[in-house]
Design a protein around this motif. Structure first.
Motif, PDB file in Angstrom:
ATOM      1  N   GLU A 137      20.939  49.267 -48.580  1.00 33.85           N
ATOM      2  CA  GLU A 137      20.368  49.812 -49.780  1.00 33.85           C
ATOM      3  C   GLU A 137      19.886  51.199 -49.895  1.00 33.85           C
ATOM      4  N   ALA A 138      18.937  51.304 -48.500  1.00 36.10           N
ATOM      5  CA  ALA A 138      18.303  52.661 -48.262  1.00 36.10           C
ATOM      6  C   ALA A 138      19.358  53.784 -48.180  1.00 36.10           C
ATOM      7  N   VAL A 139      20.563  53.475 -47.698  1.00 36.38           N
ATOM      8  CA  VAL A 139      21.571  54.614 -47.264  1.00 36.38           C
ATOM      9  C   VAL A 139      22.095  54.690 -48.536  1.00 36.38           C
ATOM     10  N   ARG A 140      22.396  53.654 -49.211  1.00 37.17           N
ATOM     11  CA  ARG A 140      22.975  53.864 -50.882  1.00 37.17           C
ATOM     12  C   ARG A 140      22.162  54.803 -51.685  1.00 37.17           C
ATOM     13  N   ASN A 141      20.848  54.618 -51.798  1.00 41.61           N
ATOM     14  CA  ASN A 141      20.134  55.292 -52.707  1.00 41.61           C
ATOM     15  C   ASN A 141      19.833  56.672 -51.992  1.00 41.61           C
ATOM     16  N   ARG A 142      19.529  57.016 -50.914  1.00 43.45           N
ATOM     17  CA  ARG A 142      19.290  58.195 -50.246  1.00 43.45           C
ATOM     18  C   ARG A 142      20.403  59.164 -50.040  1.00 43.45           C
ATOM     19  N   ARG A 143      21.782  58.431 -50.176  1.00 46.42           N
ATOM     20  CA  ARG A 143      22.981  59.213 -49.832  1.00 46.42           C
ATOM     21  C   ARG A 143      22.940  59.963 -48.687  1.00 46.42           C
ATOM     22  N   GLU A 144      22.440  59.294 -47.559  1.00 42.39           N
ATOM     23  CA  GLU A 144      22.446  59.896 -46.248  1.00 42.39           C
ATOM     24  C   GLU A 144      22.645  58.929 -45.143  1.00 42.39           C
ATOM     25  N   VAL A 145      23.029  59.514 -43.987  1.00 38.88           N
ATOM     26  CA  VAL A 145      23.095  58.803 -42.800  1.00 38.88           C
ATOM     27  C   VAL A 145      21.697  57.968 -42.470  1.00 38.88           C
ATOM     28  N   ALA A 146      21.898  56.813 -41.763  1.00 38.95           N
ATOM     29  CA  ALA A 146      20.754  56.224 -41.353  1.00 38.95           C
ATOM     30  C   ALA A 146      20.876  55.376 -40.029  1.00 38.95           C
ATOM     31  N   VAL A 147      19.933  55.218 -39.299  1.00 37.79           N
ATOM     32  CA  VAL A 147      20.269  54.613 -37.864  1.00 37.79           C
ATOM     33  C   VAL A 147      19.020  53.576 -37.920  1.00 37.79           C
ATOM     34  N   THR A 148      19.515  52.137 -37.737  1.00 41.37           N
ATOM     35  CA  THR A 148      18.295  51.129 -37.813  1.00 41.37           C
ATOM     36  C   THR A 148      17.712  51.231 -36.423  1.00 41.37           C
ATOM     37  N   SER A 149      16.716  50.378 -36.710  1.00 41.38           N
ATOM     38  CA  SER A 149      15.609  50.078 -35.295  1.00 41.38           C
ATOM     39  C   SER A 149      16.588  49.216 -34.276  1.00 41.38           C
ATOM     40  N   ALA A 150      16.041  49.157 -33.126  1.00 45.77           N
ATOM     41  CA  ALA A 150      16.772  48.214 -32.103  1.00 45.77           C
ATOM     42  C   ALA A 150      16.946  46.649 -32.493  1.00 45.77           C
ATOM     43  N   LEU A 151      17.901  46.073 -32.343  1.00 43.96           N
ATOM     44  CA  LEU A 151      18.260  44.774 -32.763  1.00 43.96           C
ATOM     45  C   LEU A 151      19.445  44.186 -31.804  1.00 43.96           C
ATOM     46  N   GLU A 152      19.589  42.718 -31.908  1.00 45.03           N
ATOM     47  CA  GLU A 152      20.693  42.211 -30.971  1.00 45.03           C
ATOM     48  C   GLU A 152      21.983  42.444 -32.084  1.00 45.03           C
ATOM     49  N   ILE A 153      22.825  43.231 -31.639  1.00 47.42           N
ATOM     50  CA  ILE A 153      24.033  43.552 -32.582  1.00 47.42           C
ATOM     51  C   ILE A 153      24.923  42.311 -32.201  1.00 47.42           C
ATOM     52  N   TRP A 154      25.183  41.792 -31.136  1.00 54.37           N
ATOM     53  CA  TRP A 154      25.975  40.611 -30.716  1.00 54.37           C
ATOM     54  C   TRP A 154      24.860  39.809 -29.595  1.00 54.37           C
ATOM     55  N   PRO A 155      25.268  38.697 -29.567  1.00 58.21           N
ATOM     56  CA  PRO A 155      24.318  37.712 -28.692  1.00 58.21           C
ATOM     57  C   PRO A 155      24.235  38.226 -27.206  1.00 58.21           C
ATOM     58  N   GLY A 156      22.957  38.634 -26.974  1.00 58.44           N
ATOM     59  CA  GLY A 156      22.897  39.265 -25.541  1.00 58.44           C
ATOM     60  C   GLY A 156      23.116  40.709 -25.573  1.00 58.44           C
ATOM     61  N   VAL A 157      23.496  41.506 -26.394  1.00 59.17           N
ATOM     62  CA  VAL A 157      23.625  42.653 -26.593  1.00 59.17           C
ATOM     63  C   VAL A 157      22.748  43.563 -27.473  1.00 59.17           C
ATOM     64  N   LEU A 158      21.927  44.321 -26.840  1.00 56.19           N
ATOM     65  CA  LEU A 158      20.715  45.094 -27.878  1.00 56.19           C
ATOM     66  C   LEU A 158      21.623  46.337 -28.076  1.00 56.19           C
ATOM     67  N   GLY A 159      21.340  46.805 -29.421  1.00 57.49           N
ATOM     68  CA  GLY A 159      21.755  48.056 -29.658  1.00 57.49           C
ATOM     69  C   GLY A 159      21.024  48.242 -31.215  1.00 57.49           C
ATOM     70  N   PHE A 160      21.837  49.231 -31.990  1.00 52.91           N
ATOM     71  CA  PHE A 160      21.577  49.669 -33.335  1.00 52.91           C
ATOM     72  C   PHE A 160      22.787  50.190 -34.075  1.00 52.91           C
ATOM     73  N   PHE A 161      22.581  49.968 -35.294  1.00 53.46           N
ATOM     74  CA  PHE A 161      23.728  50.438 -36.518  1.00 53.46           C
ATOM     75  C   PHE A 161      23.596  51.819 -37.004  1.00 53.46           C
ATOM     76  N   ILE A 162      24.833  52.508 -37.012  1.00 54.89           N
ATOM     77  CA  ILE A 162      24.690  53.715 -37.715  1.00 54.89           C
ATOM     78  C   ILE A 162      25.606  53.374 -38.959  1.00 54.89           C
ATOM     79  N   TYR A 163      24.788  53.710 -40.208  1.00 51.10           N
ATOM     80  CA  TYR A 163      25.331  53.514 -41.518  1.00 51.10           C
ATOM     81  C   TYR A 163      25.551  54.851 -42.295  1.00 51.10           C
ATOM     82  N   VAL A 164      26.882  55.172 -42.577  1.00 52.33           N
ATOM     83  CA  VAL A 164      27.368  56.050 -43.390  1.00 52.33           C
ATOM     84  C   VAL A 164      27.851  55.852 -44.938  1.00 52.33           C
TER      85      VAL A 164
END
Length: 578
Positions: A137-164
């Motif tokens: 929702e924040a990416v949609r409202n601001r219309r700009e790229v965003a990177v999430t904070s660190a989270l478990e993207i798959w079980p046992g895999v730490l990473g982050f998401f890039i939203y465009v």
């Protein structure tokens, strides 16, 4: 010596020794502090290099997703098959991507690549995943790229998401999300950027993302350098510190030697002044005793002889020390000349990089201003088909220039090592051919494969060999005209496997062939394309790192044939593989 001669005070020897000793201690302290500052500069430089490498790598990944979103906005929604092909090309170019997905405007995951993950293959509604829904929702409202904070993207895999976000004619059509694994990302970067002898920890807020340590002991706070980098709204902290061996390697014996020489000089000076005072008192006593005049003369003669011998010894020591200082000065002069030469090479490198990138960037800027003017006048649709391909071509030129200069910098700045494994060259040729299939069709060129059916494996690095073949195919397509043909073939001889790229281009003059693999060398001819003269230099360096060689057969008007010869795996290794 008369009675009126001033006697040496008894405290003078102690004072002179203390002054010399104080100067020696001050010099030792100054040299030690200089070495400490040198260690601090090394750690700071290492931290900044790693920070810049992470920033550049993440920006390249973001740019790949942005290009997918802009292609969607400009040409409309692609078919799922087209989208998956483009997404697979992106994940193939950036192995750090664990997955790329399209989330529709209602927060449903529709498309994903690579396939095979049960969570991503189903139409999963992110409206119930609070953190991801808020981020989209924040990416949609601001219309700009965003990177999430660190989270478990798959079980046992730490990473982050890039939203465009994707907006077509002011209509929100969802986001393209890329899942990046932190371990894969930082392993790839630190393998190339982090100098041996340093350790590192990366934090995202209070969360520890990555730890690169060779020892179990905690870092020394006084030697640790911390810096931060901003990644589209997220702040990462980097802590870098040197290992004990690195600190010891940066130190020298000069401070201790200066202190030892100072103590020795202070001792000798104290003894010399004390002896001088004693001799003075003795001379006065002998002068007062006329009865011992003859003995005093003889004693003085002996003293003068001793002084003469001492002077000769001191002169010899001075000569020896002068020779040592001259040798040291010559070594320092040679080091200064070497540093000046390295600085000139760095300046030439930056000058050439700036010169080569300026032209395509100027073209991009000019076409961008033209697009802005056409958007204002309402004629954008008429010129997009003509201008956007040129923008894309010049942007790809800039990326190629930067990649080549970075590769040459890596080859020249540090020892070049490759991790090798058994490689099927036929599979590699097929993959490279698939990568360039669309480009060949766009140019109207036939891309053909002629592979030996029973080709034995070679021992090599997949990434490096793919870079070699990609550069050769890219050059072949660049110099082949429309309706021409580029052929990728394989064969093997006694002890060697051969990969060949043949084109029907204009060919190369015999005098120019020996110059092809020189750094910054570009053949001057009317049909020459833009380039920086580094592609074939990098190809030759990578092939020779595999213990192989590259040969060229060409003549004007008869096309060109580049053949890469790689040694076969030894028989014992082949049996182990079977």
């Amino acid at each position: 010596m008369s009675r009126e001669t001033a006697a040496i005070p008894p405290w003078l020897s102690l004072l002179a020794g203390m002054i010399v000793l104080t100067l020696a201690v001050w010099l030792w302290r100054a040299l030690s502090l200089n070495e400490e500052r040198q260690v601090e500069r090394m750690v700071k430089s290492e931290a900044l290099d790693v920070r810049n490498a992470i920033t550049a790598r993440v920006q390249s990944q973001v740019l790949a997703l942005v290009r997918m979103a802009r292609r969607w906005e400009n040409h409309g929604a692609p078919s799922r098959q087209e989208w998956e092909v483009e997404a697979e090309l992106t994940t193939g170019h950036f192995p750090d991507y664990q997955a790329i997905v399209w989330v529709d405007p209602w927060f449903f995951i529709r498309w994903t690549t690579p396939l095979g993950n049960e969570e991503t293959e189903q139409e999963f509604n992110l409206a119930f995943a609070e953190r991801r829904r808020v981020a989209i929702e924040a990416v949609r409202n601001r219309r700009e790229v965003a990177v999430t904070s660190a989270l478990e993207i798959w079980p046992g895999v730490l990473g982050f998401f890039i939203y465009v976000p994707i907006f077509r004619e002011e209509q929100f059509e969802g986001v393209i999300a890329g899942a990046v694994g932190v371990q894969t990302l930082l392993d790839a970067i630190l393998h190339e950027e982090l100098t041996p002898g340093f350790e590192l920890i990366v934090f995202n807020g209070p969360t520890e993302l990555y730890r690169y340590m060779h020892t179990d002991h905690p870092p020394e706070e006084t030697r640790m350098y911390e810096t931060s980098l901003e990644l589209y709204g997220q702040t990462w902290r980097l802590q870098v510190w040197p290992e004990t061996e690195t600190i010891l390697g940066a130190r020298s014996l000069l401070p201790e030697a200066a202190l030892g020489v100072g103590v020795l000089l202070a001792t000798l000076l104290t003894i010399a002044i004390t002896l001088a005072r004693t001799a003075q008192l003795r001379a006065v006593a002998e002068q007062e005793a006329n009865r011992e005049l003859q003995w005093e003369i003889a004693e003085r003669s002996r003293a003068e002889e001793a002084v003469r011998r001492l002077n000769e010894e001191l002169e010899q020591r001075v000569q020896d020390r002068t020779a040592q200082l001259e040798a040291t000065n010559r070594e320092l002069q040679n080091e200064i000349l070497e540093r000046q030469h390295m600085e000139r090479q760095r300046q030439e490198f930056l000058t050439m990089l700036t010169h080569d990138i300026r032209n395509p960037l100027g073209v991009i800027l000019g076409y961008t201003e033209m697009l802005q003017e056409e958007f204002v006048e309402g004629n954008a649709a008429e010129v997009c088909a003509e201008i956007l391909p040129r923008l894309r071509s010049n942007a790809l030129t800039v990326f190629s220039l930067v990649d080549n200069y970075l590769d040459v910098s890596c080859l020249e700045d540090r020892p070049f090592h490759l991790t090798k494994e058994p490689v099927n060259l036929n599979s590699l040729l097929q993959r490279v051919g698939q990568h360039y299939e669309i480009e060949a069709k766009r140019r109207g060129i036939t891309l053909k494969l002629a592979l030996h059916p029973t080709l034995p494996p070679v021992q090599g690095n997949v990434v490096a060999l793919e870079r070699v073949l990609s550069n050769l195919v890219h050059n072949a397509l660049k110099f082949t005209s429309e309706e021409g043909q580029v052929t990728l073939s394989s064969s093997y001889t006694a002890g060697e496997v051969v990969a060949t790229v043949t084109d029907t281009g204009p060919g190369i003059a015999p005098d120019d062939i020996p110059l092809l693999f020189e750094k910054y060398r570009r053949i001057e001819r009317p049909e020459a394309q833009e380039g920086n003269g580094l592609g074939l230099f990098i190809v030759k360096a990578l092939v020779e790192a595999h213990g192989g060689r590259i040969e060229v057969q060409s003549a004007p008007g008869q096309g060109s044939c580049f053949s890469v010869f790689l040694p076969l795996i030894q028989a014992e290794q082949t049996e182990e593989l079977i």
